[in-house]
Design an enzyme around this catalytic site. Structure first.
Site, short mmCIF file in Angstrom:
data_model
loop_
_atom_site.label_atom_id
_atom_site.label_comp_id
_atom_site.label_asym_id
_atom_site.label_seq_id
_atom_site.Cartn_x
_atom_site.Cartn_y
_atom_site.Cartn_z
N LYS A 155 40.51 38.91 45.57
CA LYS A 155 41.01 37.77 46.34
C LYS A 155 42.01 36.96 45.49
O LYS A 155 42.20 37.22 44.31
CB LYS A 155 39.85 36.88 46.80
CG LYS A 155 38.75 37.64 47.52
CD LYS A 155 39.25 38.46 48.71
CE LYS A 155 38.13 39.12 49.47
NZ LYS A 155 38.35 40.54 49.79
N VAL A 156 42.58 35.94 46.11
CA VAL A 156 43.65 35.18 45.47
C VAL A 156 43.14 34.40 44.26
O VAL A 156 43.84 34.27 43.25
CB VAL A 156 44.30 34.26 46.53
CG1 VAL A 156 45.21 33.23 45.90
CG2 VAL A 156 45.07 35.11 47.54
#
Ligand SMILES: Cc1ncc(COP(=O)(O)O)c(C=O)c1O
Length: 390
Positions: A185-186
């Protein structure tokens, strides 16, 4: 080698985790509470509850929404399999509807036909950071009296324009949004998840259920000068986040604006570079959405073989992934009732995720696009495929 993704971590995160170890309090304590408060402020929600990952967050969201044995939940097949699995873990059945082409998120037009007397909730997915069309989905959920749960696993930092104002996902627009901090994920905490809601009663239940149904947490009892006896009014789970994870997450939140800005500029540059690659269709970002570009999915020209293109790119040192999976195509969901899902299957079988991460350079992006062009040059493309507007 250009990887598909790479977390942006530094000495600050290592030091934050080490400081927790030195403190002697490792599980769901002050760091988790601070991470929750900072996350809530960031997305503009009154309540944020940290848990062990997004799958456990989704499980709690569904349970608290009242989903149980024999119920149905409307969702998409085109998602990581956890989205469908958690519905089954509640004893309910996922009812798959198709996605819209280009954004590859839940098609609001298909919701009404999927509602039955057994429908208990709608679970939409902000897939790879692209917001689902909440402005159209929410009124439908309300019209049918159904709670709206947002799978925002990939969507920290993404925004949606509602009533003319840009709003971070997680407010949430629906009843609850669930985030992931997996390394893909980011931002990441290794493993980790967060539930955000405006409903104080739901937040209280998330907090109870994440710690075995125990009314008073270990940290509160430990810090009290009074003897406190906890109670267990319901049976719960161990879905706690550790303080090491939360301390890392707090540092990651500080990096988030920089990471999102970088990802948006990389996505814009891909758009420019791909404009010179006939037949390849870049992702669609509607004017009401701002993706965080957790992933960048391009649609391949008709006739191109997905696996062969991926292998050719890998041979040139560029990792890719096929489009996000479809649960209904996996053996685990053999026999699950689903209408035809042509757009979901196109997204899975005809799209390619290109590398995108904050540390990527302009030269890396050119290498990726050149590798894609060369791979496609060897493909027997369908007549007219190259004429398709990129
Ligand atoms: C859309 C979606 N939902 C749920 C999950 C599960 O998240 P986690 O790995 O934190 O349990 C993921 C993870 O990739 C995801 O992409």
């Amino acid at each position: 080698m250009i990887p598909i993704a790479q977390p942006l971590l530094g000495e600050e995160e290592a030091e934050a985790a080490a400081a927790v170890v030195r403190s002697g309090w490792l599980s769901q304590g002050v760091q988790v509470a601070a991470f929750e408060a900072e996350f809530a402020a960031l997305v503009g929600t009154p309540h944020a509850c940290a848990v062990s990952n997004c799958t456990t967050a989704l499980h709690l969201a569904l349970l608290v929404a009242g989903v149980g044995a024999g119920d149905e939940v409307i969702t998409v097949s085109h998602s990581f399999i956890a989205t469908a699995n958690v519905i089954r873990q509640c004893g309910a059945t996922p009812v798959f509807v198709d996605v819209e082409p280009g954004t590859w998120t839940l098609d609001p037009e298909r919701i009404a036909a999927a509602v039955t007397p057994r429908t208990k909730a709608i679970l939409c997915v902000h897939q790879i950071g692209m917001p689902a069309d909440l402005a159209r989905i929410l009124p439908l959920a309300q019209a049918h009296g159904l709670p709206l749960i947002e799978d925002a696993a990939c969507a920290i930092g993404a925004e949606i324009r509602l009533d003319g104002a840009w709003t971070p996902l997680g407010g949430p627009v629906g009843d609850v949004a669930c985030f992931s901090f997996h390394p893909r994920k980011v931002i990441t905490t290794g493993e980790g998840g967060m539930l955000t809601t405006r409903r104080a009663d739901w937040d209280a239940q998330f907090r109870l259920l994440r710690q075995h149904g125990m009314t008073v947490s270990d940290a509160v009892r430990h810090g009290s000068t009074q003897v406190i006896f906890e109670e267990y009014p319901v049976s719960g789970f161990n879905y706690r986040m550790t303080d090491m994870q939360a301390a890392i997450g707090r540092r990651q939140l500080q990096r988030l604006p920089e990471i999102i800005a970088r990802r948006r500029s990389l996505a814009a540059r891909y758009g420019e570079l791909l404009a010179g690659t006939p037949g390849v269709r870049p992702p669609v970002e509607p004017d009401w959405a701002r993706s965080n570009w957790q992933s960048y999915a391009v649609r391949l020209p008709d006739g191109a073989d997905q696996a062969r293109v991926m292998q050719a790119m890998l041979d040139r040192g560029v990792a890719t992934r096929r489009g996000v999976m479809c649960a209904h195509l996996e053996a685990a969901y053999d026999g699950a009732e689903a209408p035809p899902l042509p757009q979901s299957e196109t997204a899975h079988l005809r799209c390619l995720l290109l590398p995108l991460y904050a540390q990527m350079t302009e030269a890396d992006q050119i290498t990726v696009v050149e590798a894609l062009r060369e791979a496609l040059a060897a493909e027997p493309l369908a007549p007219g495929a190259l004429a398709e507007v990129a």
